[in-house]
Design an enzyme around this catalytic site. Structure first.
Site, PDB file in Angstrom:
ATOM      1  N   ASP A   6      -5.443   3.057  -3.612  1.00 32.89           N
ATOM      2  CA  ASP A   6      -6.606   2.383  -3.005  1.00 32.89           C
ATOM      3  C   ASP A   6      -7.227   3.193  -1.863  1.00 32.89           C
ATOM      4  O   ASP A   6      -8.439   3.190  -1.689  1.00 32.89           O
ATOM      5  CB  ASP A   6      -6.189   1.013  -2.446  1.00 32.89           C
TER       6      ASP A   6
HETATM    7  P1  NAP Z   1      -1.542   1.616  -3.512  1.00 38.48           P
HETATM    8  O1  NAP Z   1      -2.994   1.435  -3.659  1.00 38.48           O
HETATM    9  O2  NAP Z   1      -0.655   0.424  -3.556  1.00 38.48           O
HETATM   10  O3  NAP Z   1      -1.106   2.650  -4.650  1.00 38.48           O
HETATM   11  C1  NAP Z   1       0.169   3.150  -4.708  1.00 38.48           C
HETATM   12  C2  NAP Z   1       0.311   3.967  -5.972  1.00 38.48           C
HETATM   13  O4  NAP Z   1       1.581   4.588  -5.936  1.00 38.48           O
HETATM   14  C3  NAP Z   1       0.257   3.126  -7.228  1.00 38.48           C
HETATM   15  O5  NAP Z   1      -0.954   3.317  -7.890  1.00 38.48           O
HETATM   16  C4  NAP Z   1       1.468   3.570  -8.042  1.00 38.48           C
HETATM   17  O6  NAP Z   1       1.037   4.013  -9.329  1.00 38.48           O
HETATM   18  C5  NAP Z   1       2.015   4.758  -7.262  1.00 38.48           C
HETATM   19  N1  NAP Z   1       3.474   4.768  -7.237  1.00 38.48           N
HETATM   20  C6  NAP Z   1       4.327   3.745  -7.088  1.00 38.48           C
HETATM   21  N2  NAP Z   1       5.590   4.165  -7.155  1.00 38.48           N
HETATM   22  C7  NAP Z   1       5.536   5.498  -7.366  1.00 38.48           C
HETATM   23  C8  NAP Z   1       6.527   6.512  -7.541  1.00 38.48           C
HETATM   24  N3  NAP Z   1       7.843   6.231  -7.511  1.00 38.48           N
HETATM   25  N4  NAP Z   1       6.118   7.786  -7.722  1.00 38.48           N
HETATM   26  C9  NAP Z   1       4.805   8.068  -7.763  1.00 38.48           C
HETATM   27  N5  NAP Z   1       3.825   7.170  -7.621  1.00 38.48           N
HETATM   28  C10 NAP Z   1       4.199   5.886  -7.425  1.00 38.48           C
HETATM   29  O7  NAP Z   1      -1.152   2.394  -2.169  1.00 38.48           O
HETATM   30  P2  NAP Z   1      -2.043   3.027  -1.025  1.00 38.48           P
HETATM   31  O8  NAP Z   1      -3.065   3.958  -1.580  1.00 38.48           O
HETATM   32  O9  NAP Z   1      -1.051   3.532  -0.034  1.00 38.48           O
HETATM   33  O10 NAP Z   1      -2.846   1.809  -0.444  1.00 38.48           O
HETATM   34  C11 NAP Z   1      -2.231   0.793   0.312  1.00 38.48           C
HETATM   35  C12 NAP Z   1      -2.754  -0.559  -0.117  1.00 38.48           C
HETATM   36  O11 NAP Z   1      -1.982  -1.560   0.551  1.00 38.48           O
HETATM   37  C13 NAP Z   1      -4.206  -0.783   0.247  1.00 38.48           C
HETATM   38  O12 NAP Z   1      -4.840  -1.569  -0.713  1.00 38.48           O
HETATM   39  C14 NAP Z   1      -4.073  -1.551   1.561  1.00 38.48           C
HETATM   40  O13 NAP Z   1      -5.203  -2.338   1.862  1.00 38.48           O
HETATM   41  C15 NAP Z   1      -2.872  -2.407   1.270  1.00 38.48           C
HETATM   42  N6  NAP Z   1      -2.280  -2.898   2.511  1.00 38.48           N
HETATM   43  C16 NAP Z   1      -1.682  -2.040   3.357  1.00 38.48           C
HETATM   44  C17 NAP Z   1      -1.236  -2.490   4.585  1.00 38.48           C
HETATM   45  C18 NAP Z   1      -0.642  -1.571   5.594  1.00 38.48           C
HETATM   46  O14 NAP Z   1      -0.457  -1.999   6.709  1.00 38.48           O
HETATM   47  N7  NAP Z   1      -0.335  -0.345   5.266  1.00 38.48           N
HETATM   48  C19 NAP Z   1      -1.357  -3.822   4.908  1.00 38.48           C
HETATM   49  C20 NAP Z   1      -1.984  -4.675   3.986  1.00 38.48           C
HETATM   50  C21 NAP Z   1      -2.425  -4.194   2.796  1.00 38.48           C
HETATM   51  P3  NAP Z   1       2.061   3.992 -10.565  1.00 38.48           P
HETATM   52  O15 NAP Z   1       2.561   2.604 -10.669  1.00 38.48           O
HETATM   53  O16 NAP Z   1       1.256   4.467 -11.718  1.00 38.48           O
HETATM   54  O17 NAP Z   1       3.148   4.975 -10.217  1.00 38.48           O
END
Ligand code: NAP
Length: 469
Positions: A392
């Site tokens: 994301d």
């Molecule tokens: P993300 O959008 O959740 O994407 C993570 C990606 O990692 C997934 O597409 C997944 O694809 C891949 N993944 C998972 N396990 C893996 C592995 N073992 N090896 C390789 N790839 C792997 O993560 P992000 O880009 O870090 O974004 C964070 C999200 O969390 C945002 O939408 C944000 O708004 C939300 N959020 C974050 C917080 C915060 O405080 N950080 C708080 C609230 C909400 P596959 O399944 O294909 O592997």
């Protein structure tokens, strides 16, 4: 211990809490911040125990043993489970405040209600309302994050939901006002019981319309409620330390929630009432397009020849625990004179600072971690953007697609680099449940697999390769 010595210790503990929060602002001083907080809390407990009115020492021993019995296993959870662990801590804080308020009310009522002044009774009602709603609300939030089977992840909504919730709160507040006006009335204990029941129910009702995706923000908000409950408890027990510590807790929780909302371009009300996460299904229905996959050999050649490589870590790096392999890759690239920077998105992963903690664990210098705003101006000069399990936070739909649920969220401009390598296991979407245009771009090559394995292979390729030159 004399009264003034206890108060002096409380002042020292408060100062330590303030420093703890301040030091936790930067990775370089964060560890010191944690120690300051621990020492402050130990002093607070010791000084309270030493107060002359504490006569039941056995109960204190039982409380300390119980705290260790629960706290030690909780401290051992993996980093990916820290948001729900934090929610559990808030649940305990809320429960403590609620129980203390309830006990104090019934004790003072039993003694003829003389102690139940309007001020104290108001503080008790607020403490109980906030305490018990934080208790059940935090348990629900923890359950949603842990994906407990019987708690639905999707937002649960029904017509008139907000009206029902607000109505319940109004009734509880009305009962509270009645008790403040007539604390000695025969019906007061029953009305008080009603407030307790409604607060417990309210915590559940408040959380069910909020999707799993917004839970980390909700947890920060519940953190501030727990802090406010502690402030009210401080007034009830006439304990200044509880008032200051609660205020620090309450305001820091609120500030954190605001920072998280900003980083996701969401408003506070939208998080609380927006039922985010409902429309995700529709977005997945587009025509199937092709990803271009790259081999580890090909990717390592491009990486070796780059001048600037920007690594963009996300939740997948945490899941794979790939940070140590990432460090090895960093070393390999540095050895070849490549400049390597890490682009840190404020909500990458599942909690604020998630990426910083992991990269610090792998001893990557803080100076090479660059915040989103700063790195974005360098992205067009980057030869390679290496996306490690992020999704994301690098989705260009946030910039351009008005219909996207993440529209307006600031992102790291990975798509502006000359070449993008993206490591993930499958074609599945990330947290927001939506496809990512970046992966279909002309410049992007996928490296499918677990982040730790893929990076391990890259490192192997490079260390083998370096021997041949
Ligand atoms: P993300 O959008 O959740 O994407 C993570 C990606 O990692 C997934 O597409 C997944 O694809 C891949 N993944 C998972 N396990 C893996 C592995 N073992 N090896 C390789 N790839 C792997 O993560 P992000 O880009 O870090 O974004 C964070 C999200 O969390 C945002 O939408 C944000 O708004 C939300 N959020 C974050 C917080 C915060 O405080 N950080 C708080 C609230 C909400 P596959 O399944 O294909 O592997």
């Amino acid at each position: 211990m004399t009264y003034s010595l206890v108060q002096l210790t409380y002042v020292v503990a408060t100062a330590l809490f303030v420093f703890a929060l301040h030091w936790m602002n930067a990775p370089a001083t964060a560890r010191r911040g944690v120690y300051a907080g621990v020492i402050g809390m130990a002093l607070a407990v010791a000084a309270t125990w030493a107060r002359p009115e504490v006569v039941h020492h056995l109960w204190m021993v039982v409380a300390v043993i119980l705290a260790f019995a629960v706290g030690i296993p909780l401290s051992r959870v993996p980093l990916t489970a820290v948001p729900q662990r934090t929610a559990l801590s808030h649940a305990f804080g809320g429960l403590a405040a609620g129980l203390v308020g309830t006990a104090k009310f019934y004790l003072w009522y039993g003694e003829g209600s003389a102690e139940l002044t309007a001020f104290r009774t108001t503080a008790i009602i607020l403490e109980v309302l906030l305490g018990f709603l934080t208790f059940t609300g935090s348990l629900m939030a923890a359950g949603k994050l842990q994906e407990v089977k019987w708690i639905p992840q999707r937002p649960v909504t029904y017509p008139g939901q907000n009206v029902t919730n607000i109505g319940l709160m109004v009734v509880a507040a009305g009962l509270g006002v009645a008790i403040v006006l007539h604390p000695a009335a025969a019906w007061a204990p029953v009305a008080f019981g009603g407030i307790v029941a409604m607060s417990l129910a309210f915590g559940v009702l408040l959380i069910i319309p909020i999707g799993g995706a917004d839970m980390p923000t909700v947890i920060a908000i519940l953190n501030s409620y727990a802090g406010l409950a502690a402030v009210a408890m401080g007034f009830v027990l006439d304990n200044k330390l509880l008032i200051t510590a609660g205020a620090l807790d309450g305001s820091s929780g609120l500030i954190l929630a605001i920072i998280m909302c900003k980083a996701m371009n969401r408003s506070f009300t939208n998080v609380m009432f927006g039922a985010f996460g409902q429309v995700q299904q529709a977005a997945a229905g587009g025509e199937a397009r092709e990803y271009k996959a790259e081999t580890v050999e090909g990717a390592s050649q491009v990486l070796e020849q780059a001048n600037l490589v920007v690594i963009i870590p996300g939740y997948g790096m945490a899941v794979a625990q790939a940070q140590h392999k990432v460090r090895e890759l960093y070393d390999q690239l540095k050895k070849r004179g490549v400049t390597v920077k890490f682009a840190i998105h404020p909500v990458a992963g599942r909690m604020p600072g998630h990426m910083n903690v992991l990269l610090a664990e792998a001893d990557i210098p803080y100076t090479d971690l660059v915040e989103m705003d700063e790195i974005n101006s360098d992205m067009p000069q980057a030869d390679v953007a290496l996306v490690v399990g992020a999704n994301d936070v690098v989705n260009p739909a946030a910039r351009s697609d008005k219909g996207s649920p993440i529209y307006g969220m600031p992102i790291i401009d990975a798509d502006r680099a000359r070449t993008v390598f993206a490591i993930k296991r499958s074609k599945n979407p990330g947290f927001a449940g939506i496809d990512n245009e970046l992966y279909f771009s002309d410049r992007t090559w996928m490296l499918f697999g677990d982040a730790k394995n893929v990076i391990g292979e890259l490192v192997k390729q490079m260390s083998g390769g370096s021997g041949m030159h």
